[in-house]
Design a protein around this motif. Sequence first.
Motif, PDB file in Angstrom:
ATOM      1  N   GLU A 177       0.835  -1.174   0.003  1.00 49.36           N
ATOM      2  CA  GLU A 177       0.075  -0.085   0.066  1.00 49.36           C
ATOM      3  C   GLU A 177       0.804   1.133   0.078  1.00 49.36           C
ATOM      4  O   GLU A 177       1.927   1.348   0.592  1.00 49.36           O
ATOM      5  N   LEU A 178       0.185   2.189  -0.491  1.00 47.97           N
ATOM      6  CA  LEU A 178       1.148   3.571  -0.646  1.00 47.97           C
ATOM      7  C   LEU A 178       0.995   4.222   0.874  1.00 47.97           C
ATOM      8  O   LEU A 178       0.073   4.169   1.317  1.00 47.97           O
ATOM      9  N   THR A 179       2.061   5.049   1.251  1.00 47.84           N
ATOM     10  CA  THR A 179       2.206   5.592   2.421  1.00 47.84           C
ATOM     11  C   THR A 179       2.372   6.989   2.289  1.00 47.84           C
ATOM     12  O   THR A 179       1.972   7.869   3.301  1.00 47.84           O
ATOM     13  N   GLY A 180       2.716   7.540   1.085  1.00 43.94           N
ATOM     14  CA  GLY A 180       3.193   8.935   0.963  1.00 43.94           C
ATOM     15  C   GLY A 180       4.619   9.061   1.321  1.00 43.94           C
ATOM     16  O   GLY A 180       5.102  10.192   1.100  1.00 43.94           O
ATOM     17  N   ASN A 181       5.386   8.105   1.792  1.00 45.86           N
ATOM     18  CA  ASN A 181       6.476   8.184   1.952  1.00 45.86           C
ATOM     19  C   ASN A 181       7.490   7.360   0.991  1.00 45.86           C
ATOM     20  O   ASN A 181       7.489   6.258   1.058  1.00 45.86           O
ATOM     21  N   PRO A 182       7.846   7.995   0.109  1.00 49.91           N
ATOM     22  CA  PRO A 182       8.609   7.009  -1.099  1.00 49.91           C
ATOM     23  C   PRO A 182       9.593   6.073  -0.534  1.00 49.91           C
ATOM     24  O   PRO A 182       9.931   4.870  -1.153  1.00 49.91           O
ATOM     25  N   GLU A 183      10.158   6.036   0.517  1.00 46.41           N
ATOM     26  CA  GLU A 183      11.239   5.031   1.232  1.00 46.41           C
ATOM     27  C   GLU A 183      10.317   3.974   1.968  1.00 46.41           C
ATOM     28  O   GLU A 183      11.180   2.995   2.367  1.00 46.41           O
ATOM     29  N   ARG A 184       8.995   4.008   2.013  1.00 45.34           N
ATOM     30  CA  ARG A 184       8.231   3.119   2.444  1.00 45.34           C
ATOM     31  C   ARG A 184       7.039   2.535   1.691  1.00 45.34           C
ATOM     32  O   ARG A 184       6.426   1.666   2.034  1.00 45.34           O
ATOM     33  N   ASP A 185       7.189   3.117   0.345  1.00 46.87           N
ATOM     34  CA  ASP A 185       6.084   2.701  -0.489  1.00 46.87           C
ATOM     35  C   ASP A 185       6.515   1.451  -1.161  1.00 46.87           C
ATOM     36  O   ASP A 185       7.776   0.981  -1.476  1.00 46.87           O
ATOM     37  N   PRO A 186       5.515   0.646  -1.632  1.00 45.03           N
ATOM     38  CA  PRO A 186       5.975  -0.684  -2.460  1.00 45.03           C
ATOM     39  C   PRO A 186       7.110  -0.306  -3.504  1.00 45.03           C
ATOM     40  O   PRO A 186       7.071   0.586  -4.412  1.00 45.03           O
ATOM     41  N   ALA A 187       8.178  -1.494  -3.556  1.00 44.85           N
ATOM     42  CA  ALA A 187       9.125  -1.120  -4.553  1.00 44.85           C
ATOM     43  C   ALA A 187       9.800  -2.595  -4.546  1.00 44.85           C
ATOM     44  O   ALA A 187       9.886  -3.188  -3.931  1.00 44.85           O
ATOM     45  N   LEU A 188      10.513  -2.934  -5.815  1.00 42.80           N
ATOM     46  CA  LEU A 188      11.343  -3.727  -6.169  1.00 42.80           C
ATOM     47  C   LEU A 188      12.693  -3.167  -6.086  1.00 42.80           C
ATOM     48  O   LEU A 188      12.994  -2.290  -6.655  1.00 42.80           O
ATOM     49  N   HIS A 189      13.763  -3.949  -5.460  1.00 44.65           N
ATOM     50  CA  HIS A 189      15.065  -3.489  -5.365  1.00 44.65           C
ATOM     51  C   HIS A 189      15.690  -3.099  -6.928  1.00 44.65           C
ATOM     52  O   HIS A 189      15.522  -4.013  -7.876  1.00 44.65           O
ATOM     53  N   PRO A 190      16.185  -2.160  -6.984  1.00 45.03           N
ATOM     54  CA  PRO A 190      16.651  -1.472  -8.410  1.00 45.03           C
ATOM     55  C   PRO A 190      17.629  -2.574  -8.988  1.00 45.03           C
ATOM     56  O   PRO A 190      17.535  -2.758 -10.304  1.00 45.03           O
ATOM     57  N   ASP A 191      18.640  -3.192  -8.050  1.00 46.78           N
ATOM     58  CA  ASP A 191      19.494  -4.180  -8.407  1.00 46.78           C
ATOM     59  C   ASP A 191      18.649  -5.508  -9.051  1.00 46.78           C
ATOM     60  O   ASP A 191      19.461  -6.332  -9.749  1.00 46.78           O
ATOM     61  N   ASP A 192      17.623  -5.765  -8.623  1.00 41.30           N
ATOM     62  CA  ASP A 192      16.779  -6.922  -9.275  1.00 41.30           C
ATOM     63  C   ASP A 192      15.812  -6.900 -10.248  1.00 41.30           C
ATOM     64  O   ASP A 192      15.198  -7.714 -10.726  1.00 41.30           O
ATOM     65  N   VAL A 193      15.615  -5.498 -10.716  1.00 43.33           N
ATOM     66  CA  VAL A 193      14.776  -5.154 -11.755  1.00 43.33           C
ATOM     67  C   VAL A 193      14.913  -6.253 -13.041  1.00 43.33           C
ATOM     68  O   VAL A 193      14.199  -6.755 -13.697  1.00 43.33           O
ATOM     69  N   ALA A 194      16.424  -6.297 -13.391  1.00 44.13           N
ATOM     70  CA  ALA A 194      16.735  -6.963 -14.652  1.00 44.13           C
ATOM     71  C   ALA A 194      16.363  -8.473 -14.466  1.00 44.13           C
ATOM     72  O   ALA A 194      15.657  -9.150 -15.530  1.00 44.13           O
ATOM     73  N   LEU A 195      16.732  -9.070 -13.105  1.00 36.13           N
ATOM     74  CA  LEU A 195      16.258 -10.533 -12.949  1.00 36.13           C
ATOM     75  C   LEU A 195      14.711 -10.583 -13.195  1.00 36.13           C
ATOM     76  O   LEU A 195      14.351 -11.626 -13.712  1.00 36.13           O
ATOM     77  N   ALA A 196      14.155  -9.768 -12.580  1.00 35.24           N
ATOM     78  CA  ALA A 196      12.412  -9.754 -12.402  1.00 35.24           C
ATOM     79  C   ALA A 196      12.052  -9.863 -14.155  1.00 35.24           C
ATOM     80  O   ALA A 196      11.209 -10.574 -14.445  1.00 35.24           O
ATOM     81  N   ARG A 197      12.753  -8.756 -14.767  1.00 35.98           N
ATOM     82  CA  ARG A 197      12.407  -8.688 -16.182  1.00 35.98           C
ATOM     83  C   ARG A 197      12.676 -10.124 -17.140  1.00 35.98           C
ATOM     84  O   ARG A 197      12.039 -10.727 -17.999  1.00 35.98           O
ATOM     85  N   GLU A 198      13.909 -10.778 -16.399  1.00 38.25           N
ATOM     86  CA  GLU A 198      14.116 -12.218 -17.040  1.00 38.25           C
ATOM     87  C   GLU A 198      13.091 -13.125 -16.765  1.00 38.25           C
ATOM     88  O   GLU A 198      12.752 -14.255 -17.528  1.00 38.25           O
ATOM     89  N   ILE A 199      12.638 -13.103 -15.637  1.00 38.52           N
ATOM     90  CA  ILE A 199      11.512 -14.218 -15.188  1.00 38.52           C
ATOM     91  C   ILE A 199      10.434 -13.789 -16.109  1.00 38.52           C
ATOM     92  O   ILE A 199       9.688 -14.909 -16.531  1.00 38.52           O
ATOM     93  N   ALA A 200       9.954 -12.508 -16.362  1.00 47.14           N
ATOM     94  CA  ALA A 200       8.846 -12.263 -17.218  1.00 47.14           C
ATOM     95  C   ALA A 200       8.883 -12.898 -18.459  1.00 47.14           C
ATOM     96  O   ALA A 200       7.971 -13.170 -19.057  1.00 47.14           O
ATOM     97  N   ARG A 201      10.177 -12.359 -19.120  1.00 47.10           N
ATOM     98  CA  ARG A 201      10.442 -13.005 -20.393  1.00 47.10           C
ATOM     99  C   ARG A 201      10.455 -14.560 -20.388  1.00 47.10           C
ATOM    100  O   ARG A 201       9.834 -15.087 -21.595  1.00 47.10           O
ATOM    101  N   ALA A 202      10.889 -15.144 -19.345  1.00 46.35           N
ATOM    102  CA  ALA A 202      10.828 -16.852 -19.552  1.00 46.35           C
ATOM    103  C   ALA A 202       9.461 -17.172 -19.507  1.00 46.35           C
ATOM    104  O   ALA A 202       9.292 -18.729 -19.962  1.00 46.35           O
ATOM    105  N   LEU A 203       8.579 -16.481 -18.960  1.00 47.65           N
ATOM    106  CA  LEU A 203       7.126 -17.188 -18.760  1.00 47.65           C
ATOM    107  C   LEU A 203       6.497 -17.449 -20.254  1.00 47.65           C
ATOM    108  O   LEU A 203       5.779 -18.208 -20.565  1.00 47.65           O
TER     109      LEU A 203
END
Length: 340
Positions: A258-284
């Motif tokens: 859920e959004l909190t209004g605080n960017p440091e507590r809002d939902p997020a995927l670690h920036p260093d894991d975005v490439a891996l997440a996209r790789e998983i999405a492509r593999a589907l």
Amino acid sequence: MHGEWLLIECIRDEPTVMAIGRKPVDLKPYDKVLRRDALRTARRAVGHVRDTGQRWEEFSRTRDEHVIAEPIINVLNMVHGVRLWIGRLEQNVPPRTRSGAWDWDLDKMTALATSEMHDIYAVAPERRMPEISRVSSLRHVSSADDQAEALATALVADENTVFHTTTWQITRDDGVRRDINWCARGALVDGRRFIHGITHDITEGDNEDAPLPPHTFAQALIDAELNAEPGVYHALVDLKTLTAYRWLTREMPGVAWELTGNPERDPALHPDDVALAREIARALRFGPATGSLRVRDTHGEWTVVNVDAKRVLLTRESEVAAALVRVSHATPDSPEDAPA
């Protein structure tokens, strides 16, 4: 059509009738619903409210007519609809039903909810925010036959997209079941893609439960499969943006969704894991895929979760797809971070 509140949708230039009292109407033009005298009154009243954004009331002894028109305004101060009552001077004004305006920001991947929308869902004061996550906007939905089609349409929506009126069942935050009817249209606002919508509570009374829908064999199998393992949660995820649409089971504890209004507590995927997440999405495209990703927790830190994903076709015709993601907290002996 004297004596009934009308719900007028006016997201586009030409207004349409969305409901008469609690009865949904499939976005019909005025002249398909109203007689001549009421037609003129409706056009005048709705036009005034759309122009001013203000409530309008008129008493006419000549026409023996009492008219009330109230705007349904979204967070961006746009008039999405009008609640209209046309009655006789001696008539008592009946209670109106709950309705409200909402928006999905398709580029920012958030939703905008007014206080009227929060009222429909009985949201507690501390959780009421004008901008919420898409997961939050769908968290109350408990039954919706055409949800896959609606999500598929949202994925490819533009300013020409029209969602016809449809009825879903929700469970409010106070545990009360209600049937809601809603309609929506795609739009561009300052170059950003939006879906503008109106939701209408059509269940009798204010706090009574709507009847439970039939529990099909297919739904029974799905519920059993999704809730079979303790500590495992399921979400439907947008393959393009890597953001969730909704939890299909109860929400995963400890993970920020859920959004909190605080960017440091809002939902997020670690920036260093975005490439891996996209790789998983492509593999589907070739079959199920797994991996471990860091997501933000409710304390603003990063926590590792294991994901097992499968591609799900939302519509057969257009082959618009999402990912059914099985999520669990990582353990010390979890597999390496790599799609399989």
